[in-house]
Enzyme design. Structure first.
Site, PDB file in Angstrom:
ATOM      1  CG  HIS A 262       4.255  -8.200   2.043  1.00  0.00           C
ATOM      2  ND1 HIS A 262       4.070  -9.250   1.186  1.00  0.00           N
ATOM      3  CD2 HIS A 262       4.416  -7.116   1.272  1.00  0.00           C
ATOM      4  CE1 HIS A 262       4.114  -8.807  -0.060  1.00  0.00           C
ATOM      5  NE2 HIS A 262       4.326  -7.507  -0.032  1.00  0.00           N
ATOM      6  CG  ASP A 264       7.683  -5.817  -1.087  1.00  0.00           C
ATOM      7  OD1 ASP A 264       6.880  -6.699  -1.409  1.00  0.00           O
ATOM      8  OD2 ASP A 264       7.347  -4.653  -0.816  1.00  0.00           O
ATOM      9  CG  ASP A 374       1.855  -6.001  -2.326  1.00  0.00           C
ATOM     10  OD1 ASP A 374       0.877  -5.280  -2.561  1.00  0.00           O
ATOM     11  OD2 ASP A 374       3.026  -5.587  -2.367  1.00  0.00           O
ATOM     12  CG  HIS A 578       4.829  -8.774  -5.611  1.00  0.00           C
ATOM     13  ND1 HIS A 578       4.774  -9.759  -4.648  1.00  0.00           N
ATOM     14  CD2 HIS A 578       4.899  -7.603  -4.938  1.00  0.00           C
ATOM     15  CE1 HIS A 578       4.801  -9.195  -3.455  1.00  0.00           C
ATOM     16  NE2 HIS A 578       4.883  -7.890  -3.601  1.00  0.00           N
TER      17      HIS A 578
END
Length: 1023
Positions: A262, A264, A374, A578
């Protein structure tokens, strides 16, 4: 019993930490180290390898914030290590609790081959699996000295989040740069002990299985001579082997594991650092794939794969080979893991289009599911968009973060605003960074809501957010947990396979209807206003650029700018990630985002200008171009007409005791001498939208200091303290018969607001243009509009429709929605009358239902304008901001939609030769055109998307220019649909038939509530 348990567990913890794990590397020799600290931004690896290096002593501080240091490590494997596994072990100054949030490194060979990353949980690099002895070693490390911003307390303001303000102080001190012998038997003993130790902690205290594990742990440690660990580790493992060989119960919960990191795309690091994070993690994951034949790793975001392809082609080659083997799994089918609440319907469509196109072009296959672990809540329009884009399943876990209400399902069908359903899963582990710990495994079994009918769940396994991914310790645990008594079982598995099995187990899954509202992170709808304003503006500009470019291509032979549009869309889609669009990244990210939006605006405007030049031609006719799907003031939708004088009743201004009265043929508005709206009458019905004695357009300032996560959260108690901004520094009236304006200025604290309230001659919307010079700290600015409307629901625009939310708080689920989302409008309506707020850059609002014995029930809507959190950007939103919003007096869903679109899509004036007929036209009030473009595959086909915006069934006729013939319905991402019937557009058929076709020909459409349909028309080829 308690004493015995405590003695054993205390013994295991200490022996593991202080003796066994340190003994994994039984012998080591120091390497000779040299370094080169770069003065500026990172450089290409080939340049780094060629740098001049000077001697470096381990223990010397290195690395200012956001700096890059290249280390060269040289040495020779001792002859005595022949036949043993040798690794390079490097500690750059790591804190093992901060993987992904501090310094990291990528190791290269002298030839420039990337080997794997270095991070707090991955400090080793294989040098020789079976050394000969005497080999020379030379390796290079590209080390990034990223500052720790989250730390153990994530709320402290810091200037380290931007390279322009960060300290030049060196942040890290190396502890070790060695060659070492890796003792596999000791490492395996550590994992044996850890798995059993964690398992027993989750078993009932007096269970036989737990007691036998505890006894086995004691017996095993009795076999270990702490001064001769290497020689005695095997004996200890023999004791533990029977405990690890006992199979799991047949009914045990099954965990489908997928390696994960994950990463970001930006957050507490800038975009340029994410490019390197992706390279580092992908290098380690392809290395781990080569070491463990069962391991599978999944990575989402086409953007991250493209970064590898462009910036680290050597890593990308390894990734591509692993994808071909089915071991490195592209996930999600999106350009990035975007926010799904704020992007427009067209932007989400392009997230899928650009993501799936990349995966198909590069890997020969598209993704079957959407992977968004997320994002901060999920739009109720998303199920339809996923299904119409061809996706079969949806995965997230974020709703497990809810503050109040526990989500009732883990595997279920999610139903959207149009009735579409998508098969969905939340992992009961409640994490996307699983470590396969005993506690996580037990939680998955204990919490799984569908355990009566389904056998298992998904676990994304690996260090995440800042990258790092899965470790060999995790894969070692997975081997032991594959079939172990007392535990859920584990198997590495492609999520597609999990969803196929789950669908068979749940042919009739439970259903959740409507938005997946996250009861947390509500302030992400407001933080970093300029980022949100830039997103909204560019979304509209790119759709407009496509419209005029397609129209010019069909009418004039203009060259459709595929490459330029694609580049602009990719940049916009990236910034919908996000942690960017929600305003939760460091100052550096948002500073660059604002600059990117400025550039995208400039380039999109240039594309529009070129297309309009081609369409308008040379001449002195004054033309008005209208890119909106509604006609206005004599100008057709999606076309251009000769500018004409307004035929509307002029606006008048008068001054009365109650205030300044603005009136046109549609509405009458009274503005008090305090600058507040005290009356807003729809002249046709005689209804006043403002309750008697109430005031609208009241600016309200709240204290805003959430319990956690400053930029993310606003907590309910913020409402307990409010200051209404009433004092004026100036008040004036100006304008003419076309538009009346009331100009108001206020000062408060260290800030200033200037509002221009505008009423045009032909408008039912009172528009407010606001400039705010904002210098507050930990404050929340809202603007309040009490409405004399007894609304049972509000209708807030979302992608291709609106989201209805009840106005009461009967249950904790409704009460939790004290801050909610909108796009261009929010409507409060009762039978026969409604009022709406429209906006061009605000996404957050709140609603309260008020009652008075005399006035009855009223509804107050408040737009969220600005915040001032101090983490992670201590200067969030400081400075000058522009807002435009408006009160629509007398509105239903269609009127609110129209007024919101018009506010966001102004007309354009241009001189030219003649009016421009619309390329596409819709007859019928219930269907709107969302976009008109040429197909992504460069075939020259015309793609037209339409939708029903009111939540009712609608019929219409779609007319397409005779330059296009046979048409068919396609997916949201322009793919052919099986069994889709052929359509005949205006002038459709063969070239000969098209010649005699009339403009009245068209395609009859029948749309269900909130449905989105995409059509594709082939050009008519002459000859």
């Amino acid at each position: 019993m308690h004493d015995d348990i405590n003695l054993t567990t205390g013994r295991v913890k200490r022996v593991l930490a202080e003796r066994l794990y340190p003994a994994v590397y039984e012998e080591s020799v120091a390497l000779d180290v040299a370094w080169h600290e770069l003065p500026g931004e990172p450089i290409a690896p080939a340049e780094g390898l060629a740098l001049d290096y000077s001697p470096y002593q381990v223990g010397t501080p290195w690395g200012a914030a956001w700096g890059t240091t290249w280390f060269r490590l040289q040495g020779r494997i001792p002859e005595a290590w022949s036949g043993r596994r040798v690794e390079m072990v490097v500690d750059l100054g790591f804190d093992v609790n901060m993987t992904g949030f501090q310094c990291e490194g990528l190791v290269y060979t002298p030839e420039g081959e990337p080997l794997k990353s270095l991070n707090p949980r991955n400090q080793w690099v294989l040098v020789a699996d079976e050394a000969q002895g005497g080999e020379s070693v030379e390796l290079f490390i590209e080390a990034a000295s990223n500052p720790v911003l989250l730390d153990y307390h994530p709320f402290l303001p810091t200037q380290e989040g931007d390279i322009r303000t960060s300290s030049p102080k060196k942040l890290y001190t190396t502890r070790r740069m060695d060659l070492a012998v890796f003792n596999r038997e000791v490492h395996e003993l550590c994992l044996d002990l850890e798995v059993l130790f964690e398992l027993q902690a989750e078993l009932p205290e007096s269970s036989p299985r737990r007691m036998r594990i505890l006894q086995g742990l004691d017996d095993a440690l009795d076999r270990v001579d702490l001064q001769r660990i290497a020689e005695t580790a095997g004996d200890a493992r023999e004791v533990l082997a029977p405990l690890l060989e006992r199979p799991a119960e047949a009914s045990a919960h099954h965990v489908s594991a997928i390696g994960h990191a994950h990463i970001d795309s930006a957050w507490l690091w800038p975009l340029r650092e994410t490019i390197r994070k992706v390279a580092r993690t992908s290098s380690s994951m392809t290395e781990l794939i080569g070491q463990d034949p069962d391991f599978r790793y999944g990575m989402s975001s086409a953007q991250q794969y493209k970064w590898l392809k462009v910036h680290r082609p050597e890593v990308y080659a390894k990734v591509k080979a692993a994808v071909a083997e089915g071991r490195f799994v592209p996930l999600g089918g999106m350009w990035v893991e975007s926010d799904t609440v704020m992007p427009s319907g067209e932007a989400l469509s392009r997230q899928f289009l650009y993501g799936q196109s990349f995966f198909r072009d590069e890997f020969g296959a598209a993704c079957r599911g959407v992977w968004l672990p997320d994002s901060f809540g999920y739009s109720p329009a998303l199920p339809q968009l996923m299904r119409r884009a061809g996706f079969e399943w949806f995965f997230t876990q974020k709703i497990s973060w809810n503050q109040v209400n526990k989500f009732p399902h883990h595997t279920f069908n999610w139903e959207g605003i149009d009735g579409s359903r998508v098969f969905s899963h939340f992992p009961p582990m409640d994490t996307y960074n699983a470590q396969l710990s005993g506690e996580e495994m037990a939680r998955a079994s204990r919490q799984f809501r569908e355990a009566r009918v389904a056998s298992g769940s998904i676990a994304p396994v690996g260090w995440g957010d800042g990258g790092g991914g899965t470790t060999r310790e995790m894969t070692g645990k997975a081997r032991r947990l594959a079939d172990l008594e007392g535990s859920a079982t584990v198997r590495w598995e492609n999520p597609d396979d999990y969803f196929e099995r789950a669908r068979q187990e749940l042919p009739k899954p439970p259903v959740w209807v409507g938005e997946l509202y996250l009861e947390l992170h509500r302030a992400t709808l407001t933080s970093q206003h300029k980022t949100k304003q830039g997103n909204r503006r560019v979304e509209h500009l790119l759709v407009e650029a496509e419209l005029w470019s397609a129209t010019a291509a069909a009418r004039t032979g203009y060259a459709y700018p595929y490459d330029e549009l694609n580049a602009l869309w990719e940049d916009l889609l990236l910034h919908q990630f996000h942690d960017i669009l929600p305003g939760t990244s460091i100052a550096w990210v948002h500073r660059e985002a604002v600059e990117t939006y400025r550039r995208l605006t400039e380039e999109a405007e240039a594309l529009i200008g070129r297309a309009l030049d081609a369409l308008a031609g040379d001449g002195d006719v004054q033309l008005t171009f209208n890119a909106a799907p509604f006609g206005r003031s004599g100008v057709p939708a999606l076309g251009a007409a000769e500018a004409a004088p307004r035929g509307a009743e002029p606006v008048t201004v008068s001054e009365e005791a109650r205030g300044v009265v603005l009136r046109n043929g549609l509405v009458e508005v009274v503005i008090s001498r305090e600058g507040h709206i005290v009356s807003a009458v729809d002249l046709a019905s005689g209804r006043d939208a403002i309750p008697a004695g109430a005031e609208a357009n009241v600016l309200q300032l709240h204290q805003d200091f959430p319990n956690m996560w400053d930029a993310w959260d606003v907590d309910r108690y913020y409402r307990n303290r409010v200051t209404e901004l009433r004092s004026l520094t100036s008040f004036s009236v100006e304008g003419d018969e076309d538009e009346a304006r009331v100009v108001i200025e206020r000062e408060f604290s260290g800030s200033r607001v200037r509002q221009v309230l505008r009423l045009a001659a032909d408008a039912r919307t009172l528009r407010i243009d606001q400039e705010t010079d904002w210098h507050e700290a930990e404050k929340f600015l809202k603007v309040s509009f009490p409405l004399d409307v007894r609304a049972e629901h509000t209708a807030a625009e979302t992608q291709f429709g609106f989201n209805k939310r009840v106005t009461h708080t009967n249950t904790s689920w409704e009460a939790a929605k004290f801050e909610t989302s909108m796009h261009r409008f929010v409507l409060a309506e009762e039978p026969g009358f409604g009022a709406a707020l429209v906006t061009e850059s605000s996404y957050g609002f709140d609603m309260t239902r008020d009652a008075d014995d005399d006035a009855g029930v009223t509804t107050t809507l408040r737009l969220s304008l600005l915040r001032a959190p101090r983490f992670p950007d201590p200067e969030t939103d400081q400075g000058v901001h522009q807002h435009s919003y408006g009160l629509v007096i007398g509105a239903d869903a269609l009127v609110a939609t129209r007024e919101g679109i018009h506010l966001n899509s102004p007309v354009r004036a241009r001189s030219g030769a003649a009016p421009v007929e619309s390329l596409v036209r819709v007859d019928g009030d219930g269907v709107l055109v969302s976009s008109v473009k040429l197909a992504h595959d460069r075939s020259g086909d015309l793609v037209v998307r339409v939708y029903e915006p009111q939540g009712r069934r609608a019929n219409a006729v779609l007319h397409v220019d005779p330059a296009f013939g046979a048409g068919r319905e396609v997916s949201l991402i322009e793919d052919e649909l099986p069994d889709a019937p052929a359509l005949e557009a205006a002038g459709a058929g063969s070239a000969g038939e098209a010649e005699g076709a009339t403009a009245e020909a068209g395609v009859a459409l029948s749309l269900s509530p909130f449905s989105v349909r995409t059509f594709r028309f082939s050009p008519v080829r002459s000859g």
